[in-house]
Design a protein around this motif. Structure first.
Motif, PDB file in Angstrom:
ATOM      1  N   TYR A 339      26.370   9.243  25.428  1.00 40.78           N
ATOM      2  CA  TYR A 339      27.279  10.182  26.276  1.00 40.78           C
ATOM      3  C   TYR A 339      27.622   9.770  27.763  1.00 40.78           C
ATOM      4  O   TYR A 339      26.905   9.297  28.575  1.00 40.78           O
ATOM      5  CB  TYR A 339      26.079  11.380  26.552  1.00 40.78           C
ATOM      6  CG  TYR A 339      25.265  11.953  25.257  1.00 40.78           C
ATOM      7  CD1 TYR A 339      26.033  13.078  24.687  1.00 40.78           C
ATOM      8  CD2 TYR A 339      24.486  11.504  24.652  1.00 40.78           C
ATOM      9  CE1 TYR A 339      25.641  13.595  23.520  1.00 40.78           C
ATOM     10  CE2 TYR A 339      23.736  12.071  23.334  1.00 40.78           C
ATOM     11  CZ  TYR A 339      24.612  13.155  22.932  1.00 40.78           C
ATOM     12  OH  TYR A 339      23.991  13.654  21.748  1.00 40.78           O
ATOM     13  N   LYS A 386      35.806  12.457  19.541  1.00 41.26           N
ATOM     14  CA  LYS A 386      34.731  13.304  20.114  1.00 41.26           C
ATOM     15  C   LYS A 386      34.832  14.178  21.374  1.00 41.26           C
ATOM     16  O   LYS A 386      35.384  13.733  22.048  1.00 41.26           O
ATOM     17  CB  LYS A 386      33.391  12.724  20.111  1.00 41.26           C
ATOM     18  CG  LYS A 386      32.820  12.077  18.789  1.00 41.26           C
ATOM     19  CD  LYS A 386      32.263  12.936  17.881  1.00 41.26           C
ATOM     20  CE  LYS A 386      31.569  12.403  16.693  1.00 41.26           C
ATOM     21  NZ  LYS A 386      30.475  11.536  16.939  1.00 41.26           N
ATOM     22  N   GLN A 389      31.561  16.020  25.826  1.00 41.40           N
ATOM     23  CA  GLN A 389      30.338  16.382  26.012  1.00 41.40           C
ATOM     24  C   GLN A 389      29.197  15.930  24.648  1.00 41.40           C
ATOM     25  O   GLN A 389      28.167  15.982  24.769  1.00 41.40           O
ATOM     26  CB  GLN A 389      29.874  17.955  25.937  1.00 41.40           C
ATOM     27  CG  GLN A 389      30.256  18.718  24.695  1.00 41.40           C
ATOM     28  CD  GLN A 389      31.614  19.137  24.649  1.00 41.40           C
ATOM     29  OE1 GLN A 389      32.640  18.867  25.235  1.00 41.40           O
ATOM     30  NE2 GLN A 389      31.929  20.411  23.757  1.00 41.40           N
ATOM     31  N   GLU A 390      30.046  15.363  23.692  1.00 40.90           N
ATOM     32  CA  GLU A 390      29.065  14.694  22.700  1.00 40.90           C
ATOM     33  C   GLU A 390      29.103  13.447  22.847  1.00 40.90           C
ATOM     34  O   GLU A 390      30.068  12.576  23.450  1.00 40.90           O
ATOM     35  CB  GLU A 390      29.929  14.984  21.195  1.00 40.90           C
ATOM     36  CG  GLU A 390      29.945  16.511  21.066  1.00 40.90           C
ATOM     37  CD  GLU A 390      30.531  16.852  19.564  1.00 40.90           C
ATOM     38  OE1 GLU A 390      30.577  15.897  18.813  1.00 40.90           O
ATOM     39  OE2 GLU A 390      30.805  17.932  19.358  1.00 40.90           O
TER      40      GLU A 390
END
Length: 497
Positions: A339, A386, A389-390
């Motif tokens: 992340y 993605k 936040q992923e």
């Protein structure tokens, strides 16, 4: 008339038989040291010129593809080496078509430049807004840069015409001079910063933008030679592509088409053995700890011979084959699945972080050169990046391995880190005549390909050099001197056509 021609041909053939003169036999065996893109392309071009009857052995101590490599994360493969290829790379375009490969589906993303405290330049989805921001911050510097890069690339593209007509060059200086005169040769001795200042590019633009691109491309400063910088800036302006399944497939595909004999062994020495006709070269190697050797008519070294490169001893040569001066620059590529810490870049809410590629300005305090969100080498139709936040897969280019503190600075948390340290590119400088360009011709049948990286280091530059070496070896073998180092070649081709 037909009878007269037949008699003349017969007389010429009899004269050749009587004098012992005639076209030389093609080489029986050729060795290529290195199976990266340069060595693989060299093997292909050699077979195209000398024919399928020539046995070509390709020695590779590590893996086929060299810097065109992939790493596996969660059962998906990602590029760990050269991620993209410029659209003007005509040889690579031809390889992809010939091998039946496909261009990877492009996944759009935006870039930004970070100075350690805040973003100094941010790309948007709107082309006109991007131009306005460039003009607002840097005036017309970006236009001057674009014109300069386009002029350099237009002259560089002449090499394809020369190679179609099978002209070759015995040194990089001769090749560069044929493209852009002494100006192109001087571009290997003058820094990119100095060259851009001469055409009116501001120091601020050089510090913010050019410095960031050079760090992301080579991990080095704007003191690198102008020609190296121009090639890098051409790629940074977009119009790039990649191969579906991984760029390394080009290397393995070329070796398969060539039916080259790939020998997974480390070459330790090349020994010259003189004969009554042509020299023979003994290539000594080690495979799984066991020594071995074979004899060849031609040897092409497509691996760095410089300090920190691939140490090969050259025995029985008079004068001795000298090790080229200079060294290679270490870079570290970290493939991180985790992340991103968007707060470090000024975005406390990760959902608002819009960038997939972050370049760092040339600052001694910077812990990374570039940070890029990767997508797999096999892109499915429904693939999407993605959301920020992923967890995603990121490639961090840095001058040294990232320690735990630095990783925690860039990432909130992470699942895995795979580190690749490599002597990626030459350590460039702009000291002029202190470093001459490495030679191509080391001996009558011994050629050096990897010295091209000191002119400019890119996938296509290696392939252009590979075709030049193949043409040079062919023209020299059959004494086609009119095809080597011809002056004023551009004018000559225009008149012929």
């Amino acid at each position: 008339m037909a009878l007269l021609l037949l008699l003349l041909l017969t007389a010429a053939q009899l004269l050749q038989l009587c004098t012992g003169q005639g076209p030389p036999e093609p080489p029986g065996r050729i060795a290529v040291v290195g199976a990266g893109i340069g060595g693989s392309a060299t093997a292909y071009f050699l077979q195209q010129k000398f024919g399928p009857q020539v046995q070509i052995d390709v020695y590779e101590a590590d893996r086929v593809g060299g810097r065109l490599a992939t790493l596996t994360v969660n059962s998906q493969q990602y590029e760990s080496g050269s991620p993209s290829i410029h659209s003007l790379n005509l040889h690579m375009q031809d390889f992809v078509k010939m091998l039946g490969l496909k261009h990877r589906r492009e996944v759009a993303g935006k870039s930004a430049i970070f100075n350690g405290e805040h973003m100094v330049l941010e790309e948007t989805d709107w082309y006109l807004l991007n131009l306005f921001r460039l003009w607002w911050h840097y005036g017309i510097s970006f236009l001057r840069l674009q014109m300069w890069v386009e002029e350099v690339m237009e002259k560089f593209m002449r090499i394809y015409k020369y190679q179609v007509h099978e002209y070759a060059f015995s040194s990089m200086e001769e090749l560069l001079r044929s493209l852009g005169g002494d100006h192109f040769v001087n571009m290997t001795q003058r820094s990119v910063a100095e060259s851009l200042q001469v055409i009116g590019v501001t120091q601020r633009f050089i510090d913010d933008v050019i410095g960031a691109v050079m760090k992301a491309s080579y991990g080095q400063s704007v003191a690198i030679p102008a020609l190296v910088g121009a090639m890098s800036l051409a790629g940074a302006q977009g119009n790039t592509w990649a191969v579906e399944g991984g760029n390394k497939l080009v290397c393995s595909g070329l070796l398969k088409v060539t039916k080259a004999n790939v020998i997974h062994a480390k070459v330790t020495a090349v020994t010259l053995h003189s004969t009554e006709t042509r020299p023979q070269y003994e290539v000594q190697h080690e495979r799984e700890g066991a020594p071995g050797s074979d004899y060849y008519d031609l040897v092409i070294v497509a691996a760095p011979l410089h300090r920190d490169g691939h140490p090969i001893s050259f025995l029985n040569f008079q004068p001795p084959v000298k090790e080229p001066t200079g060294s290679y620059h270490r870079l570290v590529s970290s493939i991180v699945h985790g992340y991103l810490n968007s707060s470090y870049f000024g975005f406390p809410d990760p959902r608002l972080f819009p960038f997939s590629n972050i370049l760092s300005t040339d600052s001694p305090d910077s812990i990374f050169h570039s940070l890029e969100s990767l997508y797999p080498v096999n892109v499915s139709v429904g693939f999407r990046r993605k959301p920020p936040q992923e967890a995603a897969v990121w490639r961090v280019l840095s001058p040294r391995p990232l320690d735990r503190r630095e990783l925690k600075t860039l990432f909130r948390s992470y699942y895995s880190v795979q580190v690749v340290e490599w002597q990626a590119f030459p350590s460039y400088d702009s000291t002029g005549s202190s470093h001459s360009l490495p030679p191509i011709l080391l001996h009558d049948g011994l050629y050096y390909l990897s010295g091209v990286e000191w002119t400019a280091s890119s996938v296509e530059m290696s392939v252009v050099a590979a075709k030049n070496v193949a043409l040079l070896a062919f023209n020299r073998w059959f004494e086609l001197n009119e095809k080597i180092d011809q002056p004023d070649l551009l004018h000559k081709l225009k008149t012929e056509l």
